[in-house]
Design an enzyme around this catalytic site. Structure first.
Site, PDB file in Angstrom:
ATOM      1  N   ASP A 156     -43.252 -31.126  36.484  1.00  0.00           N
ATOM      2  CA  ASP A 156     -42.668 -30.611  35.111  1.00  0.00           C
ATOM      3  C   ASP A 156     -41.573 -29.319  35.862  1.00  0.00           C
ATOM      4  O   ASP A 156     -41.422 -28.258  35.230  1.00  0.00           O
ATOM      5  CB  ASP A 156     -43.727 -29.350  34.596  1.00  0.00           C
ATOM      6  N   CYS A 210     -48.395 -51.555  24.499  1.00  0.00           N
ATOM      7  CA  CYS A 210     -48.681 -51.043  23.163  1.00  0.00           C
ATOM      8  C   CYS A 210     -48.963 -52.439  22.258  1.00  0.00           C
ATOM      9  O   CYS A 210     -49.601 -52.186  21.110  1.00  0.00           O
ATOM     10  CB  CYS A 210     -47.612 -50.246  22.658  1.00  0.00           C
ATOM     11  N   CYS A 213     -49.389 -52.442  18.088  1.00  0.00           N
ATOM     12  CA  CYS A 213     -49.938 -51.061  17.710  1.00  0.00           C
ATOM     13  C   CYS A 213     -48.745 -50.251  17.282  1.00  0.00           C
ATOM     14  O   CYS A 213     -47.656 -50.170  18.054  1.00  0.00           O
ATOM     15  CB  CYS A 213     -50.803 -50.506  18.686  1.00  0.00           C
ATOM     16  N   CYS A 216     -49.502 -44.137  16.506  1.00  0.00           N
ATOM     17  CA  CYS A 216     -48.927 -42.649  16.829  1.00  0.00           C
ATOM     18  C   CYS A 216     -47.821 -42.367  15.919  1.00  0.00           C
ATOM     19  O   CYS A 216     -47.857 -41.280  15.538  1.00  0.00           O
ATOM     20  CB  CYS A 216     -48.596 -42.698  18.247  1.00  0.00           C
ATOM     21  N   CYS A 220     -48.164 -38.700  13.426  1.00  0.00           N
ATOM     22  CA  CYS A 220     -47.457 -37.428  13.911  1.00  0.00           C
ATOM     23  C   CYS A 220     -47.272 -36.646  12.382  1.00  0.00           C
ATOM     24  O   CYS A 220     -46.755 -37.025  11.537  1.00  0.00           O
ATOM     25  CB  CYS A 220     -45.851 -37.855  14.249  1.00  0.00           C
ATOM     26  N   CYS A 236     -40.471 -31.789  16.293  1.00  0.00           N
ATOM     27  CA  CYS A 236     -42.029 -31.835  16.998  1.00  0.00           C
ATOM     28  C   CYS A 236     -42.528 -30.515  17.287  1.00  0.00           C
ATOM     29  O   CYS A 236     -41.835 -29.523  17.763  1.00  0.00           O
ATOM     30  CB  CYS A 236     -41.425 -32.435  18.420  1.00  0.00           C
ATOM     31  N   CYS A 262     -49.163 -30.088  21.088  1.00  0.00           N
ATOM     32  CA  CYS A 262     -49.772 -30.779  19.746  1.00  0.00           C
ATOM     33  C   CYS A 262     -50.329 -31.930  20.484  1.00  0.00           C
ATOM     34  O   CYS A 262     -49.807 -32.609  21.147  1.00  0.00           O
ATOM     35  CB  CYS A 262     -48.729 -31.030  18.800  1.00  0.00           C
ATOM     36  N   CYS A 265     -50.084 -37.249  18.338  1.00  0.00           N
ATOM     37  CA  CYS A 265     -49.802 -38.564  18.909  1.00  0.00           C
ATOM     38  C   CYS A 265     -50.504 -39.187  19.904  1.00  0.00           C
ATOM     39  O   CYS A 265     -50.165 -40.350  20.049  1.00  0.00           O
ATOM     40  CB  CYS A 265     -48.170 -38.688  19.062  1.00  0.00           C
ATOM     41  N   CYS A 269     -54.203 -42.423  19.308  1.00  0.00           N
ATOM     42  CA  CYS A 269     -53.831 -43.752  20.387  1.00  0.00           C
ATOM     43  C   CYS A 269     -55.205 -44.405  20.811  1.00  0.00           C
ATOM     44  O   CYS A 269     -55.841 -43.628  21.316  1.00  0.00           O
ATOM     45  CB  CYS A 269     -53.046 -43.524  21.574  1.00  0.00           C
TER      46      CYS A 269
END
Ligand code: B12
Ligand code: SF4
Ligand code: SF4
Length: 392
Positions: A156, A210, A213, A216, A220, A236, A262, A265, A269
């Site tokens: 990060d 994915c 699908c 997500c 949101c 977001c 949050c 999303c 899944c």
């Protein structure tokens, strides 16, 4: 349910820990990598892989494209200097490989029974997973250094785009929600890496899984996933909670009672609902905080509570602004809530007055709202009062 932290002993001896005087070539190659990977798994990393130190061309192109499209909404992070954040070789002299490791942050959810007005924290911040991730990576880093290599941990950090190196290291694929999904384990993982001079065998990126699908995207609450894998930060909630200034009025109701991050999303899944791998936590998780506490505690207490969070300028003002929106969205207009809002309406901080005006109107507390204010931001709020909350 399996636990990933710590991994059971594999019976293999740990690598030597003592710094040795290095003669001849330094260790590298497949056998050495297998030992490092075992070490990382013992230290609590769920999966490890190796990527090259070549420039992250795709990530750089995407970052520049998002800036050009206006999707970054004042975010700095890796967007401030795209050239630097996508050139991992700049971080460590003569770097040859990047070891990527991930830590699960999946943990069972529980209802809050203690808070008067519960403010919800996203899963990745229930405990300080970033510090735990870095500690695990440092175990591998120290081994590399003991063996004569240069090695530095990043997680990060603005100098590397973590998801792109994780993808290249074969850790997972990019989900349509932009997160990296680990096969049969979902996306509740934080990602970190070690840039090192050791030469290690490169892992192969994985195929997209994915499939057809798209769950997500409609999950949101603000339609922030504008196309598969692309988030509009200006919509977001995770970014809007961190961004300083006025909280965009059109997304305040959608904020609900979120105070940091949050999860929608990801909780939507199927890979997370079916396969996420719960982690063993070293401290008890904090899933919520009382919004009233955040509005009444001292600055020091608030910042201590939010230790480890990204809070602009480490100023509790932004956390309190968010807490006020939560009051408007989920509190009852009790005398205690009225008292807190009335105090905020008299604050010397226009940001607090402005958001207190909004909350008071949502709760039907019009008797508390002043007719005028000398600040433009507050005047704007007075002009556009929201409707009373439907459940009141
Ligand atoms: C800025 C940032 C944010 C911003 C913007 C997120 C974004 N999507 O760009 C905000 C504040 C909104 C945010 C939110 C979150 N973040 Co964040 N964030 C970062 C940070 C600091 C930089 C990300 C970055 O550089 N993005 C640049 C853009 C270009 O990258 P990208 O969106 O991933 O784009 C890639 C894909 O689009 C892909 N791609 C290209 N073409 C295509 C086509 C298709 C079809 C697909 C599917 C993909 C795809 O390639 C692009 C380049 O790699 C990183 C840490 C770091 N140093 O990397 C953490 C990081 C990405 N965040 C993380 C987390 C956990 C979150 C949240 C889950 C936190 C939360 N619960 O609120 C949310 C998730 C929101 C979301 N759906 O993305 C983790 C992700 C872990 C994972 N498993 O993926 C990271 C890696 C931090 C960490 N070290 O663990 N984050
Ligand atoms: S984190 Fe929340 S607001 Fe952001 S894209 Fe995911 S669901 Fe949407
Ligand atoms: S919800 Fe579906 S489309 Fe979205 S990331 Fe998960 S598998 Fe991919």
């Amino acid at each position: 349910m399996p636990s990933v932290d710590p991994a059971p002993p594999s019976g293999k001896p740990p690598l030597r820990k003592k710094r040795r005087i290095v003669h001849g070539p330094l260790p590298g190659g497949v056998e050495y990598w297998n030992q490092l990977r075992d070490l990382g798994e013992h230290a609590g990393l769920f999966r490890l892989g190796v990527s090259s130190v070549n420039p992250l061309i795709r990530a750089r192109k995407e970052i520049l494209q998002r800036i050009a499209e206006g999707l970054t909404n004042d975010m700095q992070f890796t967007f401030r200097n795209p050239e630097r954040s996508t050139t991992p070789s700049l971080t460590v002299k003569d770097a040859k490989s990047i070891i990527v490791g991930v830590r699960s942050y999946s943990f069972p959810d529980e209802e809050d029974k203690d808070s008067t007005v519960a403010a919800r924290i996203a899963r990745y911040a229930w405990i300080d997973h970033q510090t735990e991730l870095k500690e695990s990576l440092k175990v591998v880093m120290r081994q590399l250094r003991d063996d004569g290599h240069r090695a530095v941990v990043f997680a990060d950090d603005n100098s590397i785009v973590d998801r792109e190196v994780a993808y290249q290291a074969g850790i997972g694929w990019f989900g349509k929600n932009a997160n990296i999904l680990v096969p049969s384990a979902g996306s509740f993982f934080v990602i970190g890496c070690i840039v090192t001079t050791a030469e290690l065998p490169l892992s192969q990126p994985l195929d997209d899984s994915c499939g057809t699908c798209t769950r997500c995207i409609p999950a949101c609450p603000t339609n922030a996933i504008v196309r598969p894998g692309v988030i509009d930060a200006g919509k977001c909630l995770s970014w809007l909670l961190q961004k300083p200034g006025v909280f965009a009025r059109e997304y305040r109701e959608a904020l609900g009672n979120r105070i940091y991050g949050c999860d929608d999303c990801q909780t939507s899944c199927p890979h997370n609902t079916k396969w996420s791998v719960p982690v063993t936590l070293s401290s008890s998780p904090r899933r919520t905080i009382d919004a009233l506490y955040l509005l009444t505690a001292s600055d020091q207490e608030v910042m201590k509570t939010c230790d480890g969070w990204y809070v602009h300028d480490r100023n509790p003002l932004w956390v309190r602004r968010n807490a006020l929106i939560i009051l408007g969205n989920s509190a009852r207009p009790t005398p205690e809530v009225q008292g807190v809002i009335a105090t905020c309406l008299e604050s010397s901080e226009p940001v607090l007055r402005a958001h207190a005006v909004w909350s008071a109107a949502r709760l039907g507390l019009h008797q508390l709202i002043p007719e005028t204010d000398n600040n433009e931001m507050v005047q704007e709020e007075l002009r556009y009062l929201p409707a009373l909350r439907v459940d009141l």
